[in-house]
Design an enzyme around this catalytic site. Structure first.
Site, mmCIF file in Angstrom:
data_model
loop_
_atom_site.group_PDB
_atom_site.id
_atom_site.type_symbol
_atom_site.label_atom_id
_atom_site.label_comp_id
_atom_site.label_asym_id
_atom_site.label_seq_id
_atom_site.Cartn_x
_atom_site.Cartn_y
_atom_site.Cartn_z
ATOM 1 N N ASP A 19 46.454 37.510 36.188
ATOM 2 C CA ASP A 19 44.893 37.854 36.149
ATOM 3 C C ASP A 19 44.611 38.141 34.605
ATOM 4 O OD1 ASP A 19 42.324 37.240 36.426
ATOM 5 O OD2 ASP A 19 42.170 39.187 37.839
ATOM 6 N N HIS A 47 44.399 30.959 28.246
ATOM 7 C CA HIS A 47 45.292 30.098 29.310
ATOM 8 C C HIS A 47 46.515 29.807 28.543
ATOM 9 C CE1 HIS A 47 42.160 30.800 32.212
ATOM 10 N NE2 HIS A 47 41.167 30.119 31.603
ATOM 11 N N LEU A 50 66.587 29.520 40.947
ATOM 12 C CA LEU A 50 65.516 30.469 40.969
ATOM 13 C C LEU A 50 64.515 29.139 41.633
ATOM 14 C CD1 LEU A 50 63.588 33.067 40.442
ATOM 15 C CD2 LEU A 50 62.840 31.718 38.490
HETATM 16 C C1 IPE Z 1 42.806 35.122 41.040
HETATM 17 O O1 IPE Z 1 42.216 35.168 39.849
HETATM 18 C C2 IPE Z 1 43.203 33.469 41.022
HETATM 19 C C3 IPE Z 1 44.509 33.484 39.913
HETATM 20 C C4 IPE Z 1 44.942 34.246 39.219
HETATM 21 C C5 IPE Z 1 44.731 32.128 39.810
HETATM 22 P P1 IPE Z 1 40.560 35.172 39.604
HETATM 23 O O2 IPE Z 1 40.235 35.664 38.415
HETATM 24 O O3 IPE Z 1 40.107 34.045 40.244
HETATM 25 O O4 IPE Z 1 40.202 36.427 40.962
HETATM 26 P P2 IPE Z 1 38.819 37.380 40.854
HETATM 27 O O5 IPE Z 1 37.878 36.513 40.793
HETATM 28 O O6 IPE Z 1 38.976 38.279 39.885
HETATM 29 O O7 IPE Z 1 38.935 37.938 42.264
HETATM 30 C C1 IPE Z 2 43.602 34.058 35.233
HETATM 31 O O1 IPE Z 2 42.944 34.414 34.422
HETATM 32 C C2 IPE Z 2 43.981 32.542 35.388
HETATM 33 C C3 IPE Z 2 43.294 31.836 36.275
HETATM 34 C C4 IPE Z 2 42.495 32.337 37.156
HETATM 35 C C5 IPE Z 2 43.124 30.430 36.002
HETATM 36 P P1 IPE Z 2 41.311 34.325 34.315
HETATM 37 O O2 IPE Z 2 41.024 33.104 33.713
HETATM 38 O O3 IPE Z 2 41.167 34.808 35.855
HETATM 39 O O4 IPE Z 2 40.878 35.545 33.346
HETATM 40 P P2 IPE Z 2 39.811 36.758 33.369
HETATM 41 O O5 IPE Z 2 40.184 37.432 34.791
HETATM 42 O O6 IPE Z 2 38.626 35.830 33.684
HETATM 43 O O7 IPE Z 2 40.279 37.363 32.359
HETATM 44 MG MG MG Z 3 40.421 36.419 36.617
#
Ligand code: IPE
Ligand code: IPE
Ligand code: MG
Length: 273
Positions: free
Chosen positions: A33, A50, A144
């Site tokens: 995240d 990303h 893995l």
């Molecule tokens: C969790 O992150 C999902 C992934 C890393 C794919 P999110 O950014 O979607 O989760 P929240 O909204 O902070 O809970």
């Molecule tokens: C995690 O990073 C990747 C996905 C959920 C696809 P985020 O896109 O949630 O990035 P933040 O949490 O908004 O910074």
């Molecule tokens: Mg996120």
């Protein structure tokens, strides 16, 4: 302090040497995240985060394999991530396909088995085909297993299992008394995969965001404020080291240094009853 590449390598080796090889978690799960925030902080579009996130994942796959971790499960797209602007969703779906196409041969050469976990139905046919091909190409690989959770939600997974079990029960294939943890597990998307010993979440959020709700029952949780694009092998090794310092009790108690004292105390209590 900023480390150059050779300093980083040295620190990796130092930290790897400090690990207890008898207690390497077999299965590590990661909520990757913080991509968007990383990019925004730099004044860049979220998509840059990303992209950077993918290069971090490549490094974490390598280090997991090097320390003989057997299963790495990463959360790449949740069932709730569809609520994001369609431009970001489209970008992510394209990214999965692009990365898979580019990296599959190298992953295969490194004997990494790829498995996608989640409901693939809404994805474009071209991505589904890439996923199928990658899974069948790598199915016998041994170093893995990399599980990539896409359009995955823990609640949806549990509901699906409950429905399957209800169907089998109402058709008489199984009896309600047959329903136990083992049977329930066998209906989950992670059937056959042991539960993660360790869950890592980057970006500091203290929640599981619908990830592996059943499977995380007794996983150790490591949360770091580091955003996923800034996560490094060193950070990963720190998480493993931290895991190794944990006392996993599974609802029991630590093995007692003074067992006979405890025994006599409890028996004196029951005598007084
Ligand atoms: C969790 O992150 C999902 C992934 C890393 C794919 P999110 O950014 O979607 O989760 P929240 O909204 O902070 O809970
Ligand atoms: C995690 O990073 C990747 C996905 C959920 C696809 P985020 O896109 O949630 O990035 P933040 O949490 O908004 O910074
Ligand atoms: Mg996120």
């Amino acid at each position: 302090m900023r480390l150059n590449n050779s300093q980083k390598q040295k620190e990796n080796i130092n930290l790897s040497n400090e690990l207890d090889i008898e207690r390497i978690p077999e299965h590590v799960a990661i909520i990757m995240d913080g991509n968007g925030r990383w990019a925004t902080k730099k004044g860049l579009p979220r998509s840059f985060g990303h992209n950077k996130g993918v290069s971090v994942l490549k490094k974490i796959i390598k280090i997991s394999k090097n320390i003989t971790c057997k299963i790495l499960t990463v959360y790449a797209f949740s069932t709730e991530n569809w609520t994001r602007p369609s431009k970001e969703v489209d970008f992510l779906i394209n990214l999965f396909e692009k990365v898979l196409k580019k990296e599959i041969n190298e992953l295969h050469q490194e004997s990494i088995k790829i498995k996608f976990i989640g409901d693939l139905t809404p994805f474009p046919e071209s991505l589904k085909l890439m996923i199928n091909n990658s899974e069948s190409l790598t199915k016998n690989n041994k170093n893995l297993t990399l599980n990539i959770c896409v359009n995955y939600g823990g609640r949806q997974e549990i509901l699906k299992a409950a429905k399957e079990i209800a169907i089998k029960t109402s058709s008489g294939k199984i009896e309600p008394s047959d329903i136990d943890e083992k049977l329930f597990n066998s209906e989950l998307l992670t059937n056959g995969i042991k539960d993660p010993e360790l869950l890592i979440r980057t970006s500091g959020e203290k929640r599981v965001s619908n990830f592996l709700l059943w499977q995380l029952a007794y996983s150790e949780i490591y949360i770091t404020d580091v955003l996923w694009p800034d996560f490094t092998e060193i950070e990963f090794l720190k998480a493993i080291k931290d895991y190794q310092s944990r006392n996993r009790r599974f609802g029991g108690i630590e093995s007692l240094s003074n067992e006979s004292f405890e025994d006599s105390y409890f028996s004196s209590l029951s005598k007084n009853d």
